[in-house]
Scaffold this active site. Sequence first.
Site, PDB file in Angstrom:
ATOM      1  N   GLU A   1       1.446  -0.409  -9.901  1.00  0.00           N
ATOM      2  CA  GLU A   1       0.210  -1.140  -9.608  1.00  0.00           C
ATOM      3  C   GLU A   1       0.070  -2.382 -10.462  1.00  0.00           C
ATOM      4  O   GLU A   1      -0.586  -3.349 -10.074  1.00  0.00           O
ATOM      5  CB  GLU A   1      -0.993  -0.212  -9.754  1.00  0.00           C
ATOM      6  CG  GLU A   1      -1.073   0.877  -8.685  1.00  0.00           C
ATOM      7  CD  GLU A   1       0.019   1.926  -8.769  1.00  0.00           C
ATOM      8  OE1 GLU A   1       0.631   2.091  -9.849  1.00  0.00           O
ATOM      9  OE2 GLU A   1       0.285   2.588  -7.742  1.00  0.00           O
TER      10      GLU A   1
ATOM     11  N   HIS B   1      -8.017  11.096  -4.857  1.00  0.00           N
ATOM     12  CA  HIS B   1      -8.087  10.335  -3.614  1.00  0.00           C
ATOM     13  C   HIS B   1      -9.558  10.246  -3.207  1.00  0.00           C
ATOM     14  O   HIS B   1      -9.891  10.232  -2.036  1.00  0.00           O
ATOM     15  CB  HIS B   1      -7.282  11.001  -2.498  1.00  0.00           C
ATOM     16  CG  HIS B   1      -5.818  11.161  -2.791  1.00  0.00           C
ATOM     17  ND1 HIS B   1      -5.321  12.154  -3.601  1.00  0.00           N
ATOM     18  CD2 HIS B   1      -4.745  10.429  -2.397  1.00  0.00           C
ATOM     19  CE1 HIS B   1      -3.998  12.041  -3.668  1.00  0.00           C
ATOM     20  NE2 HIS B   1      -3.631  11.007  -2.959  1.00  0.00           N
TER      21      HIS B   1
HETATM   22  C1  LIG Z   1       0.019   5.641  -9.623  1.00  0.00           C
HETATM   23  C2  LIG Z   1       0.203   6.049  -8.206  1.00  0.00           C
HETATM   24  N1  LIG Z   1       0.405   5.102  -7.264  1.00  0.00           N
HETATM   25  C3  LIG Z   1       0.528   5.452  -5.969  1.00  0.00           C
HETATM   26  C4  LIG Z   1       0.462   6.754  -5.578  1.00  0.00           C
HETATM   27  C5  LIG Z   1       0.573   7.124  -4.102  1.00  0.00           C
HETATM   28  N2  LIG Z   1       1.828   7.843  -3.851  1.00  0.00           N
HETATM   29  C6  LIG Z   1       1.881   9.187  -3.864  1.00  0.00           C
HETATM   30  S1  LIG Z   1       3.423   9.757  -3.730  1.00  0.00           S
HETATM   31  C7  LIG Z   1       4.073   8.225  -3.614  1.00  0.00           C
HETATM   32  C8  LIG Z   1       5.557   8.049  -3.507  1.00  0.00           C
HETATM   33  C9  LIG Z   1       6.274   8.723  -4.615  1.00  0.00           C
HETATM   34  O1  LIG Z   1       7.642   8.538  -4.506  1.00  0.00           O
HETATM   35  P1  LIG Z   1       8.676   9.193  -5.515  1.00  0.00           P
HETATM   36  O2  LIG Z   1       8.281   8.911  -6.916  1.00  0.00           O
HETATM   37  O3  LIG Z   1      10.021   8.767  -5.091  1.00  0.00           O
HETATM   38  O4  LIG Z   1       8.488  10.752  -5.307  1.00  0.00           O
HETATM   39  P2  LIG Z   1       8.749  11.605  -3.971  1.00  0.00           P
HETATM   40  O5  LIG Z   1       7.417  11.742  -3.313  1.00  0.00           O
HETATM   41  O6  LIG Z   1       9.722  10.885  -3.133  1.00  0.00           O
HETATM   42  O7  LIG Z   1       9.246  12.929  -4.423  1.00  0.00           O
HETATM   43  C10 LIG Z   1       3.056   7.264  -3.663  1.00  0.00           C
HETATM   44  C11 LIG Z   1       3.253   5.809  -3.553  1.00  0.00           C
HETATM   45  C12 LIG Z   1       0.243   7.708  -6.595  1.00  0.00           C
HETATM   46  N3  LIG Z   1       0.172   9.022  -6.309  1.00  0.00           N
HETATM   47  N4  LIG Z   1       0.121   7.336  -7.887  1.00  0.00           N
END
Ligand SMILES: Cc1ncc(C[n+]2csc(CCOP(=O)(O)OP(=O)(O)O)c2C)c(N)n1
Lengths: 365, 325
Positions: free
Chosen positions: B60, B129
Amino acid sequence: MTKGMLTVLGKKGGKKPHEELGLSVEDLKRLYETMVRVRVFDEKMIKLQRSGRIGFYVPALGQEACHIGAAFALDDSDWIFPHYRDPGIPLLRGITIQEMVHQLYGNAADNTKGRQMPNHFSYKDINFVSISSPLATQIIQAAGAAYAAKIKKDGKVVLTSFGDGSTSEGDFHAGMNLAGVHALPIVFLCENNQWAISVPVSLQTGSESFAIKAQAYGFDGVKVDGNDILAVYKAAKESVEKARSGRGPTLIEAVTYRMGPHSTSDDPTRYTPEGELEAWKKKDPIERFKEYLRQVKVWDEEWENELRTTIAKEVDDAVKKAEATDPPAPDTLFEDVFAELPAQLLAQKDEMKRLIDEYGMPEGH
Amino acid sequence: MTEMNLIQAVVHTLDHEMERDENMIVLGEDVGKNGGVLRSTAGLYDKYGGDRVLDTPLNESTIIGSAIGMALYGMTACAEIQFQDFLYPGFDQLVNEAAKFRYRSGGEYNVPMVVRTPYGGGIRGGHYHSQSGETHFAHTSGLKVVVPSNPYDLKGLLLSSLRDPDPVIFMEPKRIYRAVKNDVPEEDYTVPLGKANLVREGEDVSIITFGSMVPVALSAAKAAEEDDISVEVLDLRTLNPMDEEAVLKTARKTGRVVSFCEAPRHVSFASEVSATIAEKAIDSMEAPIVRVTGYDTPFPYTLESLYLPDANRVYDAIEKVYNYR
Ligand SMILES: Cc1ncc(C[n+]2csc(CCOP(=O)(O)OP(=O)(O)O)c2C)c(N)n1
Ligand SMILES: [Mg+2]
């Protein structure tokens, strides 16, 4: 830094790999059983979500080998700061499916009192630290815990897991840096499932791998086949031993694939290239381990059927119980904000009770 | 005129402005091919391509910080933070950087950028959320805070925000993203920042609120009408700068005010409204100003509907200020 990718399953010749790793037949069975538990659990929970009985679910489909293989290399007293896609870890440490299902329902029997969305587990008894949604926050906290373990000289190791996308957050870099500066007893597990919701790894990093990032922080990175549970175990075991003996941190990149949607709110057909899922399905970590177990005569059809039937029943029973359990009592809304309830909150609690008396429970409850 | 919901109005307005202003870009997590996890950038990637609709790395501070750099360089940067709860890793860039550039450089630099983000409860999203963090932003001098409550206003306010010379956080009430609809003209129009809107006129009690609580206030007002209490509802629309004139006008008119928001009560925006009235219109008040807010607890998952103020809670406050003698 290991060049290339560490694999164990499918290697020809020599001693049996599990024996080389010091794993007994019992160990192999436990690993496989936990993987299947996660798979069956996932499948059932997705169905429950689709039929509207739980609000949300995050499947671990395809990533069973990563987190189970890594956690198996720890002692029970070692701490875990987990990713939200690691349900096999609590299962491995003796948490029951029932306890987890109560959390998914957020009911009165949920140990976290219905406070968080599904999959945000917390199990203090097994050193599995409360999961939060904001990504990567656990990584620097894990480094802090490892720093404390080092100061206390208690011989404990910390494992923290996270996704590929999470490595872009500042907290990842902060955690890696602190660990490198002080050679902390910590293992970083990056579960590279190729996607952060719809964003591919190519938009996440310009590095040739995630493992290589460790170099810049002054310690080793290892890239392993994340769908090969013995490879993940091997890398984790070596990293844990290294951490415990005071030789500092390791970053493990487990290369895997998210074989389902990001969560039940996601539709991967919008962004995944055609054929990608099919290609990875051929490398399903459970199928690959099963094949190995068959070769070493640990697996047979009968065991598989028995396993799946027992687990399915366990999940069904757990769901029945969870559905028969009430939501947490209204008063619990005000518990745990602080150790003690301040006057201001006490007054609000009374106000809430008066409102319930006058107007009944609000709509949607 | 087309009837739209809030999400459709976001997509329509971004598209409208990207067509008009070729310097405008959209950036954030999953805003590209995926069209946004809540669909608020759907179709933009296909239409404008990856150079104008950017999926950033998951960070962010990257989103807000790089938007600042782009804005300084002459682009119109419209950043999306997937959920307001996830803004905090970029809080420093927003609060210490975007909001202070103009002042700290003695007016040499300014940061014309918008950070769009869905906020608020009511979607069973648990702690992370659901939060309504407007106070964090409204407390920051140099940052404008805008919260639309319906599609018509959304388009006009978003266009004003995108054309404003200063940074704006544009908080979208995700709970009513699909529930609230009205007619949105195809043509270009703006709704000025800093101007509240009296969405319902009444004589006896004023409710002052914004965003997703506007429909809740309106249904409480309706219920009160059946008891012959005439309630007016002021939709603030912009929290910083706040339309003090409109706030004081309705307060002086009815002398009985319910100050209403969904965030926790302590140091809430409802408190700011209440303090302003107490300071400047106390002579006209017939009853203490009552705040209706969320409780001072973190946002819960299962007990969400108990936490969030509903029409009954607002009605209860209306009765209280109305019957005060
Ligand atoms: C600080 C933050 N920004 C955005 C999100 C929204 N979000 C939830 S999961 C995700 C993707 C996560 O990807 P990754 O770290 O590769 O983990 P995966 O879900 O693929 O296991 C996002 C953008 C969040 N939870 N926290
Ligand atoms: Mg990922």
